[in-house]
Design a protein around this motif. Structure first.
Motif, PDB file in Angstrom:
ATOM      1  N   TRP A 494      -7.333  -2.595   1.485  1.00 45.59           N
ATOM      2  CA  TRP A 494      -5.946  -2.133   1.356  1.00 45.59           C
ATOM      3  C   TRP A 494      -5.758  -0.713   1.886  1.00 45.59           C
ATOM      4  N   SER A 495      -6.734   0.149   1.707  1.00 45.11           N
ATOM      5  CA  SER A 495      -6.601   1.523   2.195  1.00 45.11           C
ATOM      6  C   SER A 495      -6.529   1.552   3.716  1.00 45.11           C
ATOM      7  N   ALA A 496      -7.422   0.798   4.360  1.00 49.70           N
ATOM      8  CA  ALA A 496      -7.411   0.753   5.825  1.00 49.70           C
ATOM      9  C   ALA A 496      -6.129   0.120   6.337  1.00 49.70           C
ATOM     10  N   THR A 497      -5.634  -0.904   5.638  1.00 49.71           N
ATOM     11  CA  THR A 497      -4.383  -1.560   6.037  1.00 49.71           C
ATOM     12  C   THR A 497      -3.220  -0.590   5.930  1.00 49.71           C
ATOM     13  N   ALA A 498      -3.211   0.210   4.869  1.00 48.92           N
ATOM     14  CA  ALA A 498      -2.137   1.192   4.702  1.00 48.92           C
ATOM     15  C   ALA A 498      -2.147   2.216   5.839  1.00 48.92           C
ATOM     16  N   ARG A 499      -3.342   2.638   6.230  1.00 45.85           N
ATOM     17  CA  ARG A 499      -3.428   3.587   7.346  1.00 45.85           C
ATOM     18  C   ARG A 499      -2.929   2.953   8.637  1.00 45.85           C
ATOM     19  N   THR A 500      -3.289   1.697   8.859  1.00 46.25           N
ATOM     20  CA  THR A 500      -2.851   1.007  10.070  1.00 46.25           C
ATOM     21  C   THR A 500      -1.331   0.878  10.126  1.00 46.25           C
ATOM     22  N   LEU A 501      -0.720   0.605   8.967  1.00 47.24           N
ATOM     23  CA  LEU A 501       0.730   0.426   8.903  1.00 47.24           C
ATOM     24  C   LEU A 501       1.475   1.741   8.701  1.00 47.24           C
ATOM     25  N   ALA A 506      -0.213   3.092  -2.268  1.00 46.96           N
ATOM     26  CA  ALA A 506       0.479   2.633  -3.473  1.00 46.96           C
ATOM     27  C   ALA A 506       1.782   1.924  -3.109  1.00 46.96           C
ATOM     28  N   ASN A 507       2.497   2.478  -2.132  1.00 45.07           N
ATOM     29  CA  ASN A 507       3.743   1.838  -1.703  1.00 45.07           C
ATOM     30  C   ASN A 507       3.464   0.475  -1.074  1.00 45.07           C
ATOM     31  N   LEU A 508       2.360   0.381  -0.320  1.00 42.36           N
ATOM     32  CA  LEU A 508       2.004  -0.893   0.295  1.00 42.36           C
ATOM     33  C   LEU A 508       1.699  -1.947  -0.763  1.00 42.36           C
ATOM     34  N   VAL A 509       0.955  -1.566  -1.797  1.00 34.72           N
ATOM     35  CA  VAL A 509       0.611  -2.514  -2.861  1.00 34.72           C
ATOM     36  C   VAL A 509       1.870  -2.981  -3.587  1.00 34.72           C
ATOM     37  N   ARG A 510       2.791  -2.051  -3.848  1.00 35.61           N
ATOM     38  CA  ARG A 510       4.042  -2.436  -4.520  1.00 35.61           C
ATOM     39  C   ARG A 510       4.868  -3.388  -3.645  1.00 35.61           C
ATOM     40  N   LEU A 511       4.936  -3.074  -2.346  1.00 39.04           N
ATOM     41  CA  LEU A 511       5.683  -3.937  -1.425  1.00 39.04           C
ATOM     42  C   LEU A 511       5.045  -5.319  -1.348  1.00 39.04           C
ATOM     43  N   ALA A 512       3.715  -5.355  -1.276  1.00 33.46           N
ATOM     44  CA  ALA A 512       3.015  -6.634  -1.193  1.00 33.46           C
ATOM     45  C   ALA A 512       3.263  -7.470  -2.446  1.00 33.46           C
ATOM     46  N   LYS A 513       3.276  -6.812  -3.607  1.00 31.24           N
ATOM     47  CA  LYS A 513       3.529  -7.525  -4.860  1.00 31.24           C
ATOM     48  C   LYS A 513       4.932  -8.122  -4.864  1.00 31.24           C
ATOM     49  N   ARG A 514       5.892  -7.341  -4.372  1.00 29.35           N
ATOM     50  CA  ARG A 514       7.271  -7.841  -4.315  1.00 29.35           C
ATOM     51  C   ARG A 514       7.408  -9.020  -3.358  1.00 29.35           C
TER      52      ARG A 514
END
Length: 524
Positions: A494-501, A506-514
């Motif tokens: 998830w950390s590497a994915t967040a950097r790529t995007l 934390a925002n990425l995890v919240r968005l993914a959950k939604r």
């Protein structure tokens, strides 16, 4: 009986002589397979392996009767006592008793095995020339005392015959490599050449290009996807060059703090800036007369690119806080997983630096384009894991090998290594009491990655085929597909994915959950 075997010996000698190369162009593996086939007619065995010696390591060149993963294994003599005993006997074969307590390097890998029984009979002989170990041939059988029926004199004559022919081929092979790539190629055996696993056409082309450029001082740009082994290629370029005994210095451009990049490259003098408590030599000076490897060069900020370009053009560096320039003789090898041509067009990378680095480009193929290399690579990694985990034998179940060959491997060789590492640890935990530990599909997380990829493919199909009722729905579906794709590319990190995007984790995890991507997060 003995007369018939002597006739077989004469036939062996004739067959090996006929297979000798008629020119300096020789494939050692091809000739080794001739040796295996010829020996099958002389000695009855469930498995025969021809191994080449590289220093204190024996590397399989051809085989019969074993799982294909053996081709990726490197057997260090200090770790395999049976092979060590064979190597220490230059004049006669070594036959091990059926109750020999020494572990056999091929335990669990014989195709003729019924279950996981270890090898029952083992024999081998070394191949020498003028006191130098060239290789070895091993014979294994599930029948106890299978090799006791052969007279020592006959086996010694077979050893002598194979050794003489193999010596001729190996010398021709060395001459051909020396003529092709210069004297620097002689360093190959003592460096990391053995770690370039793979004989597929894309890998053969890459090896040929490395041999071509290694002994020049041309700058090399290595391009390829994440996890393909670009650093290994860079080390191979260095170890095959005339600079092989000089330093190989690596800089990860992606991890350089922007305010310290200049100091990292060129060094600094005491008091040049806050925190500069002493003089420091930069990477250019440390790599003088050697090779400087600039990994992830595409991540370098533009203002540092201009300073790097000046150093490459003039061969001079100036430490931060110093008025005196220093001349350095450094060979530059750079690597990136980005499309630098596109980066140039979009203004994120200097065109002049790009052309300065890309004098000789090397393209490292992704693992999905070299499927035939997956099994030997798996064998190589499993042999390393066997040593790290401290187990007698570690093998891969055939059904898992088939799964490995059909997987897409978005993370390439690095993903293969990590998947096998986790699987090996689980297999050891499950069967710690066994001498032969087998890695099966149950131990492998490959199914989870495949599930993520399948979900991604389903989302893609949905996007292509559905007429969305609103822009909001279409946007959410696009976001979900993009996140799944990037997660898969980054091995569910998830950390590497967040950097790529370019988004906070934390925002990425919240968005993914939604968006309903919780199942993928739980896999990670």
């Amino acid at each position: 009986m003995e007369q018939r075997r002597l006739s077989q010996l004469l036939a062996l000698n004739h067959e090996l002589a006929m297979a000798l190369p008629k020119s300096n162009h020789v494939e050692l593996g091809t000739y080794s397979q001739f040796v295996v086939s010829a020996l099958q007619a002389c000695i009855s065995a469930d498995a025969i392996v021809v191994l080449q010696a590289q220093g204190d390591v024996l590397i399989p060149q051809a085989f019969t009767g074993l799982a294909p993963e053996v081709m990726g294994r490197h057997f260090k003599l200090t770790e395999h006592p049976r092979l060590a005993n064979i190597a220490k006997a230059p004049e006669q074969p070594v036959i091990f008793s059926s109750d020999c307590a020494l572990s056999d390097p091929y335990d669990g890998m014989l195709l003729a095995e019924d279950g996981e029984l270890p090898v029952h009979a083992c024999m081998g002989f070394s191949l020498y020339e003028q006191g130098q170990l060239l290789g070895a041939v091993t014979f294994d059988s599930l029948t106890p005392n299978a090799f006791d029926a052969y007279s020592r004199s006959l086996l010694t004559m077979i050893q002598s015959t194979v050794s003489a022919h193999y010596s001729a081929v190996l010398n021709t092979h060395k001459l051909a490599k020396r003529a092709q790539s210069g004297l620097a190629m002689l360093h190959e055996l003592s460096h990391q050449a053995q770690n370039m696993i793979g004989e597929s056409p894309p890998m053969e082309r890459l090896k040929s290009d490395i041999n071509l450029v290694a002994n020049s001082d041309l700058s090399v740009l290595i391009q390829g996807e994440t996890g393909t082994g670009k650093e290994l290629v860079a080390r191979q370029v260095h170890s095959s060059s005339s600079r092989c005994n000089a330093p190989f210095v690596q800089v990860n451009c992606a991890s350089l703090p922007e305010n310290l990049a200049e100091s990292e490259f060129f060094g600094h003098r005491k008091g040049a800036f806050t925190g500069a408590d002493s003089n420091r030599e930069g990477k250019f000076l440390v790599a003088d007369q050697g090779t400087l490897f600039l990994d992830e060069i595409g991540e370098l900020p533009l203002h540092i690119q201009s300073k790097l370009l000046r150093a490459l053009q003039s061969g001079e560096i100036q430490p931060v806080g110093s008025d005196k320039p220093h001349h350095v003789n450094v060979r530059i090898v750079a690597a990136t997983n980005r499309d630098l041509q596109k980066e140039v067009e979009e203004g994120r990378f200097r065109a002049d630096l790009y052309h300065r680095l890309r004098v000789f480009p090397l393209q490292v193929p992704p693992l999905r384009e070299r499927v035939t290399d997956i099994v030997p690579l798996a064998g190589y990694f499993v042999e390393q894991l066997r040593k790290k985990l401290g187990v007698s034998q570690l093998v891969i179940d055939q059904s898992l090998l088939e799964q490995l060959k059909t997987h897409d491997w978005p993370g390439n060789v690095r993903e293969l290594e990590h998947v096998l590492s986790r699987a090996a640890l689980k297999a050891k935990h499950a069967d710690w009491q066994k001498d032969i530990i087998k890695i099966t599909p149950l131990h492998c997380e490959l199914t989870y990655v495949e599930a993520a990829a399948a979900e991604q493919r389903n989302e893609t199909t949905l996007l292509e085929s559905s007429a969305f009722s609103s822009l909001k729905v279409a946007t959410e579906q696009f976001q979900k597909q993009l996140i799944l794709q990037k997660l898969n590319n980054e091995h569910l990190n998830w950390s590497a994915t967040a950097r790529t995007l370019d988004i906070d984790r934390a925002n990425l995890v919240r968005l993914a959950k939604r968006l309903g991507i919780e199942t993928i997060k739980k896999v990670k």
